[in-house]
Motif scaffolding. Structure first.
Motif, PDB file in Angstrom:
ATOM      1  N   ALA A  78       0.828  -1.213   0.000  1.00 35.46           N
ATOM      2  CA  ALA A  78       0.000   0.000   0.000  1.00 35.46           C
ATOM      3  C   ALA A  78       0.860   1.261   0.000  1.00 35.46           C
ATOM      4  N   VAL A  79       1.973   1.234   0.715  1.00 35.74           N
ATOM      5  CA  VAL A  79       2.812   2.437   0.829  1.00 35.74           C
ATOM      6  C   VAL A  79       3.634   2.650  -0.437  1.00 35.74           C
ATOM      7  N   LEU A  80       4.186   1.576  -0.994  1.00 34.17           N
ATOM      8  CA  LEU A  80       5.021   1.736  -2.192  1.00 34.17           C
ATOM      9  C   LEU A  80       4.166   1.625  -3.451  1.00 34.17           C
ATOM     10  N   ALA A  81       3.942   0.428  -3.910  1.00 36.73           N
ATOM     11  CA  ALA A  81       3.139   0.208  -5.103  1.00 36.73           C
ATOM     12  C   ALA A  81       2.828  -1.273  -5.186  1.00 36.73           C
ATOM     13  N   GLY A  82       1.566  -1.615  -5.191  1.00 35.48           N
ATOM     14  CA  GLY A  82       1.151  -2.999  -5.080  1.00 35.48           C
ATOM     15  C   GLY A  82       1.763  -3.930  -6.097  1.00 35.48           C
ATOM     16  N   ARG A  83       1.816  -3.503  -7.350  1.00 37.10           N
ATOM     17  CA  ARG A  83       2.266  -4.439  -8.392  1.00 37.10           C
ATOM     18  C   ARG A  83       3.779  -4.534  -8.509  1.00 37.10           C
ATOM     19  N   LEU A  84       4.500  -3.901  -7.605  1.00 37.79           N
ATOM     20  CA  LEU A  84       5.928  -4.214  -7.491  1.00 37.79           C
ATOM     21  C   LEU A  84       6.099  -5.722  -7.339  1.00 37.79           C
ATOM     22  N   TYR A  85       5.162  -6.332  -6.617  1.00 37.31           N
ATOM     23  CA  TYR A  85       5.191  -7.784  -6.408  1.00 37.31           C
ATOM     24  C   TYR A  85       5.269  -8.510  -7.747  1.00 37.31           C
ATOM     25  N   CYS A  86       4.445  -8.075  -8.711  1.00 34.24           N
ATOM     26  CA  CYS A  86       4.382  -8.777 -10.001  1.00 34.24           C
ATOM     27  C   CYS A  86       5.709  -8.692 -10.743  1.00 34.24           C
ATOM     28  N   GLY A  87       6.314  -7.517 -10.738  1.00 33.58           N
ATOM     29  CA  GLY A  87       7.506  -7.318 -11.548  1.00 33.58           C
ATOM     30  C   GLY A  87       8.800  -7.716 -10.868  1.00 33.58           C
ATOM     31  N   TRP A  88       8.820  -7.694  -9.536  1.00 36.48           N
ATOM     32  CA  TRP A  88      10.082  -7.871  -8.820  1.00 36.48           C
ATOM     33  C   TRP A  88      10.133  -9.153  -7.984  1.00 36.48           C
ATOM     34  N   VAL A  89       9.002  -9.786  -7.736  1.00 34.55           N
ATOM     35  CA  VAL A  89       8.974 -10.970  -6.873  1.00 34.55           C
ATOM     36  C   VAL A  89       8.424 -12.196  -7.604  1.00 34.55           C
ATOM     37  N   CYS A  90       7.304 -12.041  -8.266  1.00 35.91           N
ATOM     38  CA  CYS A  90       6.559 -13.198  -8.794  1.00 35.91           C
ATOM     39  C   CYS A  90       7.385 -14.012  -9.810  1.00 35.91           C
ATOM     40  N   PRO A  91       7.519 -15.327  -9.590  1.00 32.29           N
ATOM     41  CA  PRO A  91       8.283 -16.155 -10.532  1.00 32.29           C
ATOM     42  C   PRO A  91       7.581 -16.340 -11.874  1.00 32.29           C
ATOM     43  N   VAL A  92       6.256 -16.204 -11.882  1.00 32.96           N
ATOM     44  CA  VAL A  92       5.526 -16.392 -13.148  1.00 32.96           C
ATOM     45  C   VAL A  92       5.869 -15.275 -14.138  1.00 32.96           C
ATOM     46  N   ASN A  93       6.254 -14.108 -13.619  1.00 33.45           N
ATOM     47  CA  ASN A  93       6.674 -13.005 -14.485  1.00 33.45           C
ATOM     48  C   ASN A  93       7.858 -13.402 -15.364  1.00 33.45           C
ATOM     49  N   LEU A  94       8.728 -14.284 -14.852  1.00 31.09           N
ATOM     50  CA  LEU A  94       9.862 -14.762 -15.659  1.00 31.09           C
ATOM     51  C   LEU A  94       9.360 -15.503 -16.886  1.00 31.09           C
ATOM     52  N   ILE A  95       8.308 -16.292 -16.702  1.00 34.25           N
ATOM     53  CA  ILE A  95       7.759 -17.092 -17.804  1.00 34.25           C
ATOM     54  C   ILE A  95       7.025 -16.194 -18.793  1.00 34.25           C
ATOM     55  N   THR A  96       6.191 -15.307 -18.289  1.00 32.22           N
ATOM     56  CA  THR A  96       5.401 -14.484 -19.220  1.00 32.22           C
ATOM     57  C   THR A  96       6.301 -13.518 -19.997  1.00 32.22           C
ATOM     58  N   ASP A  97       7.352 -12.995 -19.341  1.00 31.11           N
ATOM     59  CA  ASP A  97       8.302 -12.152 -20.074  1.00 31.11           C
ATOM     60  C   ASP A  97       9.053 -12.974 -21.121  1.00 31.11           C
ATOM     61  N   ALA A  98       9.391 -14.228 -20.779  1.00 29.68           N
ATOM     62  CA  ALA A  98      10.108 -15.085 -21.732  1.00 29.68           C
ATOM     63  C   ALA A  98       9.229 -15.387 -22.955  1.00 29.68           C
ATOM     64  N   VAL A  99       7.943 -15.634 -22.708  1.00 32.62           N
ATOM     65  CA  VAL A  99       7.031 -15.910 -23.831  1.00 32.62           C
ATOM     66  C   VAL A  99       6.905 -14.670 -24.715  1.00 32.62           C
ATOM     67  N   GLU A 100       6.829 -13.502 -24.097  1.00 34.45           N
ATOM     68  CA  GLU A 100       6.729 -12.269 -24.878  1.00 34.45           C
ATOM     69  C   GLU A 100       8.007 -12.053 -25.703  1.00 34.45           C
ATOM     70  N   ALA A 101       9.166 -12.354 -25.096  1.00 36.12           N
ATOM     71  CA  ALA A 101      10.432 -12.236 -25.838  1.00 36.12           C
ATOM     72  C   ALA A 101      10.451 -13.218 -27.006  1.00 36.12           C
ATOM     73  N   LEU A 102       9.939 -14.424 -26.792  1.00 36.84           N
ATOM     74  CA  LEU A 102       9.872 -15.415 -27.871  1.00 36.84           C
ATOM     75  C   LEU A 102       8.964 -14.936 -28.994  1.00 36.84           C
ATOM     76  N   ARG A 103       7.822 -14.376 -28.593  1.00 44.85           N
ATOM     77  CA  ARG A 103       6.896 -13.834 -29.598  1.00 44.85           C
ATOM     78  C   ARG A 103       7.602 -12.801 -30.481  1.00 44.85           C
ATOM     79  N   ARG A 104       8.339 -11.898 -29.832  1.00 42.98           N
ATOM     80  CA  ARG A 104       9.019 -10.849 -30.605  1.00 42.98           C
ATOM     81  C   ARG A 104      10.108 -11.454 -31.484  1.00 42.98           C
ATOM     82  N   ALA A 105      10.825 -12.441 -30.933  1.00 36.59           N
ATOM     83  CA  ALA A 105      11.944 -13.037 -31.679  1.00 36.59           C
ATOM     84  C   ALA A 105      11.463 -13.734 -32.947  1.00 36.59           C
ATOM     85  N   ILE A 106      10.317 -14.388 -32.872  1.00 38.80           N
ATOM     86  CA  ILE A 106       9.836 -15.136 -34.051  1.00 38.80           C
ATOM     87  C   ILE A 106       8.794 -14.336 -34.833  1.00 38.80           C
TER      88      ILE A 106
END
Ligand code: SF4
Ligand code: SF4
Length: 271
Positions: A78-106
């Motif tokens: 609440a004090v900082l920013a809620g979705r910091l969790y998504c970008g800086w902590v959540c392991p699933v973000n690694l997968i979704t960013d990787a899929v997006e990078a793959l999309r761009r690459a191909i």
């Protein structure tokens, strides 16, 4: 340009995952549990406030350390920013960013669903809370890929973890671009709402320098949050949308240094 915020985020995410996975190497675990509820250094309990809220709605008694741990995480979000969790902590973000990078690459821009309303995740969140209350269970934890992945790392339960990761990857690759984090995940929706009045933002420090190259829009996982700031052309205008992850990719990518971090109330100009 060196993507320093991307490197910093990956450092934080991988360090956390190593802490959960590392008990055999460290001798004694730094952390016990999962991101749903974890105990650090044998002393500090941190809990996911969404899990605790579901447990409370389900009528479960929540132990005092879990309650305090959830309050601490919720206060930080609440004090900082809620979705910091998504970008800086959540392991699933690694997968979704990787899929997006793959999309761009191909060069693959297709999807079975060409578009969907990003508010869908808030509907999923409401459904999860309702399901917990009606079924008397912590409903989302049956499906939550975050918990399955951390359980896989911490306890070697790779069956459910692999299925969860594959489902997220297929969702983002074939069903809907940026489908999971950007449209469906109720955890991100919850943290976004929790951080509604958070104080950490990206601001347009030099909007007049924008060349409209589009790089920030292409790299941002939530590009709809950027346009209002660039349209206003007012120095110091912050990206106040709850969907911004504060991932810093726009800072990394903008060659004109239009963006900068800002810590403080969103309404005031820094000048
Ligand atoms: S990357 Fe920078 S210059 Fe390009 S559109 Fe975004 S703000 Fe403008
Ligand atoms: S606006 Fe910038 S910090 Fe926010 S989600 Fe997009 S790239 Fe990340």
């Amino acid at each position: 340009m060196t993507p320093r915020w991307l490197i910093a985020r990956r450092g934080v995410q991988l360090t956390l995952l190593a802490a959960f996975a590392g008990a055999p190497w460290w001798g004694a675990p730094l952390v016990q549990g999962t991101l749903a509820s974890s105990r650090w250094f044998g002393a500090l309990t941190l809990s996911d406030p969404l899990v605790v809220l579901q447990a409370a709605l389900a009528g479960h008694a929540v132990a005092a350390p879990a309650l305090l741990g959830a309050a601490a995480v919720a206060a930080l979000a609440a004090v900082l920013a809620g979705r910091l969790y998504c970008g800086w902590v959540c392991p699933v973000n690694l997968i979704t960013d990787a899929v997006e990078a793959l999309r761009r690459a191909i060069g693959w821009h297709g999807a079975l669903l060409p578009r969907a309303d990003r508010r869908l995740r808030r509907v999923v969140l409401a459904g999860v809370l309702l399901a917990s209350a009606l079924t008397g269970s912590v409903a989302w934890e049956l499906l939550n890929p975050i918990s399955h992945v951390v359980r896989a790392l911490a306890f070697g339960l790779w069956g459910a973890g692999a299925v969860a990761l594959a489902a997220v990857a297929v969702c983002d690759l074939l069903l809907l671009r940026r489908g999971w984090c950007g449209h469906l995940c109720p955890v991100g929706a919850f943290y976004g709402l929790l951080g509604r009045f958070g104080r950490l933002h990206v601001q347009a420090r030099r909007p007049e320098a924008c060349t409209h190259c589009g790089d920030c829009f292409q790299t941002c996982p939530e590009p709809q949050v950027i346009a209002p700031v660039l349209q206003r052309q007012a120095i110091g205008t912050v990206i106040a949308d709850v969907d911004c992850l504060r991932c810093g990719r726009c800072l990394d990518r903008c060659a004109e240094n239009v963006f900068a971090w800002r810590l403080g109330a969103p309404g005031r100009s820094p000048r």
